[in-house]
Design a protein around this motif. Structure first.
Motif, PDB file in Angstrom:
ATOM      1  N   HIS A  99      25.280  21.774 -75.221  1.00  0.00           N
ATOM      2  CA  HIS A  99      24.500  22.221 -74.078  1.00  0.00           C
ATOM      3  C   HIS A  99      23.062  22.359 -74.527  1.00  0.00           C
ATOM      4  CE1 HIS A  99      23.421  24.955 -70.670  1.00  0.00           C
ATOM      5  NE2 HIS A  99      23.902  23.884 -70.107  1.00  0.00           N
ATOM      6  N   TRP A 100      22.282  21.355 -74.191  1.00  0.00           N
ATOM      7  CA  TRP A 100      20.946  21.106 -74.730  1.00  0.00           C
ATOM      8  C   TRP A 100      19.920  22.167 -74.318  1.00  0.00           C
ATOM      9  CZ3 TRP A 100      16.909  19.484 -71.388  1.00  0.00           C
ATOM     10  CH2 TRP A 100      15.769  18.972 -72.005  1.00  0.00           C
ATOM     11  N   GLY A 101      18.980  22.438 -75.224  1.00  0.00           N
ATOM     12  CA  GLY A 101      18.088  23.587 -75.066  1.00  0.00           C
ATOM     13  C   GLY A 101      16.879  23.449 -74.164  1.00  0.00           C
ATOM     14  N   ASN A 149      17.429  26.056 -81.124  1.00  0.00           N
ATOM     15  CA  ASN A 149      16.559  25.319 -80.203  1.00  0.00           C
ATOM     16  C   ASN A 149      16.838  23.825 -80.324  1.00  0.00           C
ATOM     17  OD1 ASN A 149      14.855  24.037 -82.356  1.00  0.00           O
ATOM     18  ND2 ASN A 149      14.299  26.152 -82.769  1.00  0.00           N
ATOM     19  N   ASN A 150      16.212  23.049 -79.448  1.00  0.00           N
ATOM     20  CA  ASN A 150      16.264  21.595 -79.546  1.00  0.00           C
ATOM     21  C   ASN A 150      14.989  21.077 -80.185  1.00  0.00           C
ATOM     22  OD1 ASN A 150      17.352  18.846 -78.764  1.00  0.00           O
ATOM     23  ND2 ASN A 150      15.356  18.800 -77.754  1.00  0.00           N
ATOM     24  N   GLU A 151      15.112  20.538 -81.389  1.00  0.00           N
ATOM     25  CA  GLU A 151      14.066  19.747 -82.048  1.00  0.00           C
ATOM     26  C   GLU A 151      12.732  20.446 -82.275  1.00  0.00           C
ATOM     27  OE1 GLU A 151      13.712  15.976 -80.041  1.00  0.00           O
ATOM     28  OE2 GLU A 151      15.620  15.268 -80.817  1.00  0.00           O
ATOM     29  N   THR A 152      12.703  21.771 -82.263  1.00  0.00           N
ATOM     30  CA  THR A 152      11.424  22.431 -82.556  1.00  0.00           C
ATOM     31  C   THR A 152      11.160  22.362 -84.058  1.00  0.00           C
ATOM     32  OG1 THR A 152      11.935  23.900 -80.712  1.00  0.00           O
ATOM     33  CG2 THR A 152      10.042  24.486 -82.063  1.00  0.00           C
ATOM     34  N   ILE A 182      22.264  15.829 -87.207  1.00  0.00           N
ATOM     35  CA  ILE A 182      21.203  14.822 -87.120  1.00  0.00           C
ATOM     36  C   ILE A 182      21.069  14.314 -85.689  1.00  0.00           C
ATOM     37  CG2 ILE A 182      22.723  12.846 -87.619  1.00  0.00           C
ATOM     38  CD1 ILE A 182      19.462  13.068 -89.399  1.00  0.00           C
ATOM     39  N   HIS A 183      19.844  14.003 -85.304  1.00  0.00           N
ATOM     40  CA  HIS A 183      19.618  13.227 -84.079  1.00  0.00           C
ATOM     41  C   HIS A 183      19.220  11.832 -84.557  1.00  0.00           C
ATOM     42  CE1 HIS A 183      18.539  17.042 -81.523  1.00  0.00           C
ATOM     43  NE2 HIS A 183      19.723  17.117 -82.111  1.00  0.00           N
ATOM     44  N   ASP A 184      20.094  10.885 -84.369  1.00  0.00           N
ATOM     45  CA  ASP A 184      19.836   9.533 -84.881  1.00  0.00           C
ATOM     46  C   ASP A 184      19.193   8.688 -83.781  1.00  0.00           C
ATOM     47  OD1 ASP A 184      19.832   6.955 -85.804  1.00  0.00           O
ATOM     48  OD2 ASP A 184      21.849   7.033 -86.676  1.00  0.00           O
TER      49      ASP A 184
HETATM   50  C1  BMA Z   1      16.225  13.838 -77.840  1.00  0.00           C
HETATM   51  C2  BMA Z   1      16.608  14.938 -76.910  1.00  0.00           C
HETATM   52  C3  BMA Z   1      15.842  14.960 -75.656  1.00  0.00           C
HETATM   53  C4  BMA Z   1      15.460  13.592 -75.202  1.00  0.00           C
HETATM   54  C5  BMA Z   1      16.241  12.529 -75.896  1.00  0.00           C
HETATM   55  C6  BMA Z   1      15.865  11.147 -75.518  1.00  0.00           C
HETATM   56  O1  BMA Z   1      15.221  14.080 -78.670  1.00  0.00           O
HETATM   57  O2  BMA Z   1      16.639  16.164 -77.555  1.00  0.00           O
HETATM   58  O3  BMA Z   1      14.736  15.791 -75.826  1.00  0.00           O
HETATM   59  O4  BMA Z   1      15.590  13.493 -73.850  1.00  0.00           O
HETATM   60  O5  BMA Z   1      16.055  12.650 -77.245  1.00  0.00           O
HETATM   61  O6  BMA Z   1      14.558  10.842 -75.896  1.00  0.00           O
END
Ligand code: BMA
Length: 869
Positions: free
Chosen positions: A396-398, A462-465, A531-533
Motif C-alpha cells: 500500500h504505496w505511500g 515512506n516511498n522513495e524519500t 528494491i525498486h527495479d
Molecule cells: C515508483 C513509484 C511511484 C511511481 C512509479 C512509476 O517510483 O514509487 O512513485 O509512480 O515508480 O514511475
C-alpha cells in the motif's frame, strides 16, 4: 454465550443511533443509556468563499459528507466530469479557492446533560478551521489525523451551527512553509508543510486535483464518566499450540472512580471472559489483561491456510451501568522479518507462522482521485482480483492516503498481506519541530486505527524519500544543509515513526523506507533490503535485464500499457482515438514520454500494429510478457529473492499506466498473466547458459508428486522432441527438473528455430497445474503463422461458453465484447496448434448480444498481414 449476544445488541443499538440525524437524532439522544454517538454526516451545505464581504445566506449548495469539493461541484453540475477528455486542465482553479461547509443540527436536553460531548472528525482534507456556533474549536492541518474536540460548552439545546472553512490548500501550505526559513536552503516544497495525500498534486499515473473537504465521517460523542479510547489485541507470542495475547483497553475517565472492565472472547470453542474492577484516575488509563487461547486457529496468508478471525468485546461499566462496549477482531499469526547474513548478503524474508513466504503481488495506489467515490464493491473487485491472480501481498504505496477500515478488513478476510507505507511519497519532508510533532500524532492515530488488522505485516516509513536523498534539487545543495536534512530525515523515519510502531504495534516489523537497505552499503556481492527495479521502463533497457539481478525482495518493477478500448471510449470522443499521440490520449498519460516509451519498446519486439485498437491490445501483451519475465525470474531465484511485487495493481482514473487492472476494474492482459506466473506451483522453462532448463517453483508447504511433460513443437503442431516423467516437487523451493542442451533442440528439429516453441506442462492426476511456453529466438524473430481462429458460442444454464480453436500456434488470444460487461474465465491465453479452449463467460447480455459484440483475435491479427509476430 448469552452474555455475548446481549453485548452484541447493545453495540447495535449504539450503531443505530449513529445512523440518524437532526431532530430524529435528538430523540435518539434522549433514550440511550451509555456512551452515545450521533452522526453529523447528513444535511451539509457548501459554498465558495467569496473575496470581501459575503451575504451569510447566499451561494449555499447541498453537499455530501464524507466527500470533497470536487465531488460536490460535480453533483451540483457546476463542473464537467473531471476525467473526461482534457477537463482536468479546466478545473485547476478549484485548488486556489477557499471553500466552506456548514451544518445545522439539533442537540437535545438529554445530550447536553451528559458530562462530556466531543466533536470527532475521522478526517479533514486538510487545512481547516472548525467553528461551533461561531466559536473556533479547531485549526486542522493534517488529512491523516483523527480530530477530537470537547465542545459541550459551545453547544445549546435546539439548533446549532457547525461550520468548517477550508482555505485554499495551496495558499495554506505556503503560509506554513513561510514560517520555516530553512526551506529556502533545503528547497523543500511548500506543499509538504501540510499533511495531504501527495497524489492529489499529480503523479506519473494520476491527474492533479488538489481538493478540500470533510473526507471522513463526523459525529458527536457523548459520555459521562468513562469512554473507551482504544481496544487492541496484542499478540505477544503465537504458535499453533497457544496464543499468548494481551487485551489492552485504553479508557478516558472524566474523574477518578471505580469501573468494571471485562473482555469476552472464544477459547477452544467456548465463550470466555476476563474481568477486573479498576480504580481509574482522571485522564487516560491503560489496562492490559492477559488472554490465553489454546490450540488457536491461526490466520494464514492466501495459499497457506485459512483466515479465521477471533472476535473480542470489551465492556466497561460504572455503577452497574454499561458505559460502552467496543468490539474488535483479531487474526492470530506470528510474523518475523527474517534478516540473516547469508552467502548473498542479508536476507529479506517474511516468515508467517513459521513458514517463509514468497511474497507475490502488486503495489496499490488510491482507487480514485476522489476517495469517497470508492464503494465496497470496488474494494472487493480489486482485492478479490488480486487473490484470484494468486497474489498474497499488496504494497500500500505511500503517496496516497491510509485506506478505510473496510479495505483492510477485506484484506484480512482474503489473506492478502499488506506492506503498509506511511503516507510520505517521494518529496523531501520538512524538518521543523511542529512538523515532527504533527507526524508523530498522525502515526499514532493511524497505527492505533489499523493495528488490529492481521493483514498488515510490515510498516514502512515512506516511498522513495531515502532513495531520493540526492535527487534534484537536492543534488546541488551545500554539504552542511544536506547534513541537517539527513538528520531530520533520520529523526523522522528512523526515530519518531518507528518509536510509535514499537510502542503501539511492536510485533509487526518496521522498515524505514521502500526501497531501503536499512542504511547498509550495497555491493554487487552483498545485497540487502528491498528494491525498486526501474532499469526496465525508466532506464529503457530490455526486459531481459530483470534476469541479471537477484534482488532480495522486489517492491516495485513495472511497465505501462493502455487500457482496453471500452475504457478508452469512456474518456474520449471518436476524434481522440485516431492514435496514441492525440492531445486527449496524451492528457491521459502522465509519465513524460510514456507513450513514446511504450511505442519504442513495442517496435523492438513487434512490427507496428495495424490500427489504434491493435495498438492498445499489443501494448497490453507487451506489458504482460515483460512483467512475466521479471516475475518468473524472481520466483526462480528463491530463496535468494523472496518477494515479487510489481508496479501497479490499480488506477485512480482511466489512463495509460503500469496497472494490471484499469480504473473500471477491467483486467488487463497482465492480470491474467499474473494468475499464471503467480500460480502456487509454477513451471518455468528458461533458456540459460546454452541449455533449456525447466524450473518448477513451489509455494506449497508439502512436496507434491506431479508429471512434467516438455515438448518441442513447430507452429503447426509437429512434435520434434518430447519428454514426460514423474517429478516429486520439493516444497517451498525453486529447482531445475529438466535440463536439455540447446543443441539437442536444434538437432531435433533441424527446422528454423524462429518457427518452434517449447511447451512445459505440469499435471497432477491428469489436471493441469501449470503450463508455460518459451521460444528459442528473440521475440522479434518469432515467425507466427496467420491466425485462423474458429469460434463457437453456446449457452448452458445462464453461463455462456466460448470455444476457440486454432490449427496453428496462436499467441495471447484476446476475447473482447466492446461495451458489454462480460466476465470471462480466462483471456490473453495461448492456443497450441490444434487445441480447443473453452472459456466461460457471465454477464447481463443475451447470447445474441454477446455473439454480435464478441471479437476474438490473437497476436498474429494485430499486424499488417505480411508482418506477423
Ligand atoms: C515508483 C513509484 C511511484 C511511481 C512509479 C512509476 O517510483 O514509487 O512513485 O509512480 O515508480 O514511475
Amino acid at each position: 454465550m448469552r452474555k455475548r449476544i446481549a453485548l452484541g445488541l447493545m453495540y447495535c443499538a449504539m450503531a443505530a443511533t449513529a445512523a440518524s440525524v437532526g431532530s430524529l437524532a435528538a430523540r435518539a439522544q434522549d433514550k440511550l443509556p451509555g456512551n452515545t454517538a450521533v452522526t453529523l454526516d447528513h444535511g451539509w451545505e457548501f459554498r465558495q468563499v467569496a473575496a470581501g464581504t459575503q451575504d451569510a445566506e447566499s451561494g449555499w449548495l447541498p453537499a455530501i459528507v464524507p466527500g470533497d469539493v470536487h465531488l460536490d461541484l460535480l453533483a451540483n453540475k457546476k463542473i464537467p466530469d473531471p476525467f473526461f477528455r482534457d477537463n482536468e486542465a479546466k478545473l485547476q482553479w478549484i485548488e486556489d479557492e477557499s471553500w466552506e461547509y456548514r451544518l445545522n443540527f439539533d442537540v437535545s436536553a438529554a445530550l447536553l446533560a451528559r458530562a462530556n460531548v466531543d466533536l470527532v472528525f475521522d478526517g479533514l482534507d486538510t487545512a481547516a478551521q472548525v467553528y461551533v456556533n461561531g466559536v473556533q474549536v479547531l485549526n486542522a492541518d493534517n488529512m491523516f489525523r483523527i480530530w477530537r474536540v470537547p465542545v459541550k460548552s459551545h453547544l445549546h439545546q435546539g439548533r446549532n451551527l457547525l461550520r468548517v472553512v477550508f482555505p485554499s490548500p495551496i495558499k495554506a501550505a505556503e503560509a506554513v512553509a513561510a514560517s520555516d526559513a530553512f526551506r529556502l536552503k533545503s528547497k523543500t516544497q511548500d506543499k509538504t508543510y501540510i499533511r495531504k495525500a501527495a497524489y492529489e498534486y499529480g503523479w506519473d499515473w494520476g491527474p492533479t486535483f488538489v481538493t478540500s473537504g470533510i473526507w471522513r465521517p463526523v459525529r458527536l460523542e457523548a459520555w459521562d464518566k468513562v469512554r473507551i479510547a482504544d481496544f487492541v489485541i496484542r499478540q505477544r507470542d503465537v504458535s499453533k499450540e497457544v496464543a499468548h495475547l494481551s487485551a489492552e483497553v485504553e479508557m478516558d475517565a472524566a474523574t477518578a472512580g471505580t469501573a468494571k472492565l471485562s473482555v469476552q472472547y472464544i477459547d477452544d470453542g467456548k465463550p470466555a471472559t476476563v474481568s477486573e474492577t479498576l480504580s481509574l484516575h482522571a485522564g487516560r488509563n491503560v489496562i492490559a489483561m492477559p488472554v490465553e487461547i489454546r490450540q488457536p486457529k491461526l490466520w494464514f496468508p492466501a495459499g497457506y491456510g485459512d483466515q479465521p478471525l477471533y472476535e473480542f468485546a470489551a465492556q466497561v461499566s460504572t455503577g452497574g451501568q454499561t458505559a460502552e462496549v467496543r468490539k474488535t477482531k483479531a487474526g492470530l499469526r506470528s510474523i518475523v522479518l527474517h534478516r540473516e547474513l547469508d552467502k548473498w548478503g542479508r536476507s529479506f524474508e517474511l516468515v508467517v507462522n513459521g513458514i517463509p513466504i514468497f511474497a507475490k503481488g502488486a503495489d496499490v495506489i488510491p482507487f480514485d482521485s476522489f476517495p469517497n467515490r470508492v464503494k465496497t464493491a470496488d474494494y472487493r473487485r480489486i482485492l478479490e482480483s488480486a487473490r484470484e491472480a494468486n497474489m498474497n501481498m499488496i504494497r500500500h504505496w505511500g503517496g496516497g492516503y491510509y485506506e478505510t477500515d473496510e479495505f483492510y478488513s477485506i484484506c484480512d478476510e482474503l489473506g492478502i498481506m499488506v506492506w503498509q507505507d506511511f503516507m510520505f511519497g517521494n518529496e523531501w519532508q520538512p524538518g521543523t519541530y511542529a512538523f515532527k510533532l504533527n507526524i508523530e500524532a498522525e502515526a499514532e492515530d493511524q497505527v492505533r486505527r489499523l493495528r488490529n488488522h492481521p493483514s498488515i505485516v510490515v510498516w514502512s516509513g515512506n516511498n522513495e524519500t531515502e532513495l531520493g536523498k540526492n535527487w534534484p534539487p537536492r543534488d546541488t545543495l551545500p554539504l552542511d544543509v544536506k547534513g541537517q536534512m539527513w538528520e531530520d530525515y533520520l529523526t523522522e523515519f528512523s526515530g519518531i515513526i518507528p518509536r510509535v510502531v514499537a510502542r503501539l504495534d511492536p510485533e509487526v516489523p518496521y522498515w524505514p523506507s521502500s526501497p531501503s537497505a536499512d542504511y547498509e552499503p550495497l555491493t554487487d556481492t552483498y545485497q540487502s533490503g528491498d528494491i525498486h527495479d526501474w532499469t526496465v521502463w525508466h532506464g529503457r533497457v530490455p526486459f531481459s535485464e530483470y534476469e541479471k539481478h537477484h534482488w532480495r525482495f522486489v517492491t516495485e518493477f513495472g511497465f505501462q500499457s493502455f487500457p482496453e478500448m471500452s475504457t478508452v471510449e469512456a474518456f474520449t470522443d471518436a476524434e481522440d482515438r485516431t492514435g496514441i499521440f492525440t492531445p486527449v490520449m496524451l492528457a491521459h498519460q502522465k509519465n513524460k514520454e510514456g507513450n513514446s516509451i511504450i511505442h519504442d519498446y513495442l517496435v523492438k519486439d513487434y512490427p507496428e500494429p495495424k490500427d489504434f485498437a491493435s495498438f492498445l491490445y499489443v501494448s497490453q501483451v507487451l506489458q504482460a510478457e515483460g512483467i512475466k519475465i521479471g516475475a518468473e525470474h524472481f520466483r526462480r531465484s528463491r530463496p535468494e529473492t523472496m518477494g515479487s511485487i510489481f508496479w501497479q495493481l490499480n488506477d485512480c482514473w482511466p489512463v495509460a499506466s503500469w496497472s494490471s487492472i484499469d480504473y473500471y476494474g477491467r483486467w488487463k492482459a497482465l492480470q491474467y498473466y499474473a494468475r499464471r506466473f503467480y500460480a502456487p506451483i509454477l513451471v518455468s522453462p528458461h533458456v540459460e547458459d546454452g541449455s533449456l532448463k525447466v524450473y518448477i517453483v513451489s509455494d506449497k508447504t508439502e512436496n507434491k508428486m506431479a508429471t512434467l511433460r516438455v515438448r518441442l513443437m513447430d507452429f503447426d503442431g509437429k512434435v520434434l522432441l518430447e519428454d514426460s516423467h514423474p517429478v516429486d516437487v520439493t516444497a517451498l523451493s525453486s529447482k531445475v527438473y529438466l535440463d536439455w542442451p540447446l543443441t539437442k533442440l536444434t538437432d531435433a528439429g533441424a527446422a528454423d528455430t524462429s518457427r518452434m516453441f517449447v511447451e512445459a506442462e505440469l499435471t497432477h492426476g491428469g489436471t493441469e497445474v501449470s503450463r508455460n511456453l518459451t521460444y528459442l529466438v528473440p521475440v522479434k524473430q518469432i515467425q507466427l503463422k496467420p491466425a485462423r481462429l474458429t469460434v463457437e458460442t453456446s449457452q448452458d444454464k445462464g453461463i455462456y461458453k466460448i470455444r476457440v480453436t486454432s490449427p496453428v500456434l496462436a499467441r495471447s488470444v484476446y476475447l473482447s465484447f466492446r461495451n458489454l460487461d462480460v466476465k470471462v474465465s480466462d483471456n490473453y491465453f495461448n492456443l497450441l496448434p490444434g487445441e480447443t479452449t473453452e472459456i466461460t463467460a457471465t454477464g447481463p447480455a443475451s447470447l445474441d448480444q454477446l455473439r454480435a459484440k464478441l471479437q476474438v483475435r490473437s497476436l498474429a491479427d494485430a499486424f499488417p498481414s505480411d508482418d506477423r509476430r
